[in-house]
Design a protein around this motif. Structure first.
Motif, mmCIF file in Angstrom:
data_model
loop_
_atom_site.group_PDB
_atom_site.id
_atom_site.type_symbol
_atom_site.label_atom_id
_atom_site.label_comp_id
_atom_site.label_asym_id
_atom_site.label_seq_id
_atom_site.Cartn_x
_atom_site.Cartn_y
_atom_site.Cartn_z
ATOM 1 N N LEU A 11 0.851 -1.192 0.000
ATOM 2 C CA LEU A 11 0.000 0.000 0.000
ATOM 3 C C LEU A 11 0.885 1.240 0.000
ATOM 4 C CD1 LEU A 11 -2.734 1.452 0.368
ATOM 5 C CD2 LEU A 11 -2.432 1.136 2.846
ATOM 6 N N THR A 90 -3.432 0.884 -9.236
ATOM 7 C CA THR A 90 -3.847 -0.176 -8.331
ATOM 8 C C THR A 90 -4.254 -1.418 -9.112
ATOM 9 O OG1 THR A 90 -4.567 1.357 -6.616
ATOM 10 C CG2 THR A 90 -5.548 -0.850 -6.590
ATOM 11 N N GLN A 115 -0.007 -7.684 -4.937
ATOM 12 C CA GLN A 115 -0.987 -6.595 -4.936
ATOM 13 C C GLN A 115 -0.305 -5.250 -4.749
ATOM 14 O OE1 GLN A 115 -4.567 -6.654 -5.199
ATOM 15 N NE2 GLN A 115 -4.270 -4.429 -5.335
ATOM 16 N N THR A 117 -1.526 -1.342 -4.186
ATOM 17 C CA THR A 117 -2.661 -0.473 -3.910
ATOM 18 C C THR A 117 -2.155 0.940 -3.695
ATOM 19 O OG1 THR A 117 -3.874 -2.286 -2.861
ATOM 20 C CG2 THR A 117 -4.640 -0.039 -2.420
ATOM 21 N N SER A 119 -3.395 4.510 -2.647
ATOM 22 C CA SER A 119 -4.532 5.162 -2.010
ATOM 23 C C SER A 119 -4.057 6.050 -0.875
ATOM 24 C CB SER A 119 -5.511 4.118 -1.478
ATOM 25 O OG SER A 119 -6.558 4.721 -0.753
#
Length: 120
Positions: A11, A90, A115, A117, A119
């Protein structure tokens, strides 16, 4: 048996950076191109960047100037440096390589996916 193991996702805030890595291992006779694809929810998998055995590269228009692909042939590893990340980056990122193993013809191999991401 040939395996691709990718890592480095996570993230990150918009404008941030991440570096993905992917190592190929196993009964490898020769590696041609290596690269990265991504798949966002509800969308098809798309090419992000590829690097040939000689070092030539190509990128998706959406990542040009922000992402850099590189490879270390001695380590059978490909990297993706991602800068100035945007929310639209993403996705699950998949390592890909075109490999000839000791037991099979040339074919595509894929990593398990990592993954990413973006944000706030």
């Amino acid at each position: 048996q040939v395996q691709l193991v990718d890592s480095g996702g996570g993230l990150v805030q918009p404008g941030g950076s991440l570096r993905l890595s992917c190592a190929a291992s196993g009964s490898i006779a020769s590696i041609n191109a290596m690269g990265w694809y991504r798949q966002a929810p509800g969308k098809e998998r798309e090419l992000v960047a590829r690097v040939g055995s000689g070092g030539s590269t190509n990128y998706a228009d959406s990542v040009k100037g922000r992402f850099t692909i590189s490879r270390d042939n001695a380590k059978n590893t490909v990297y993706l440096q991602m800068n100035s990340l945007k929310p639209e980056d993403t996705a699950v990122y998949y390592c890909w390589s075109y490999i000839r193993s000791n037991y099979e013809r040339w074919r595509d191999y894929w990593g398990q996916g990592t993954q990413v991401t973006v944000s706030s």
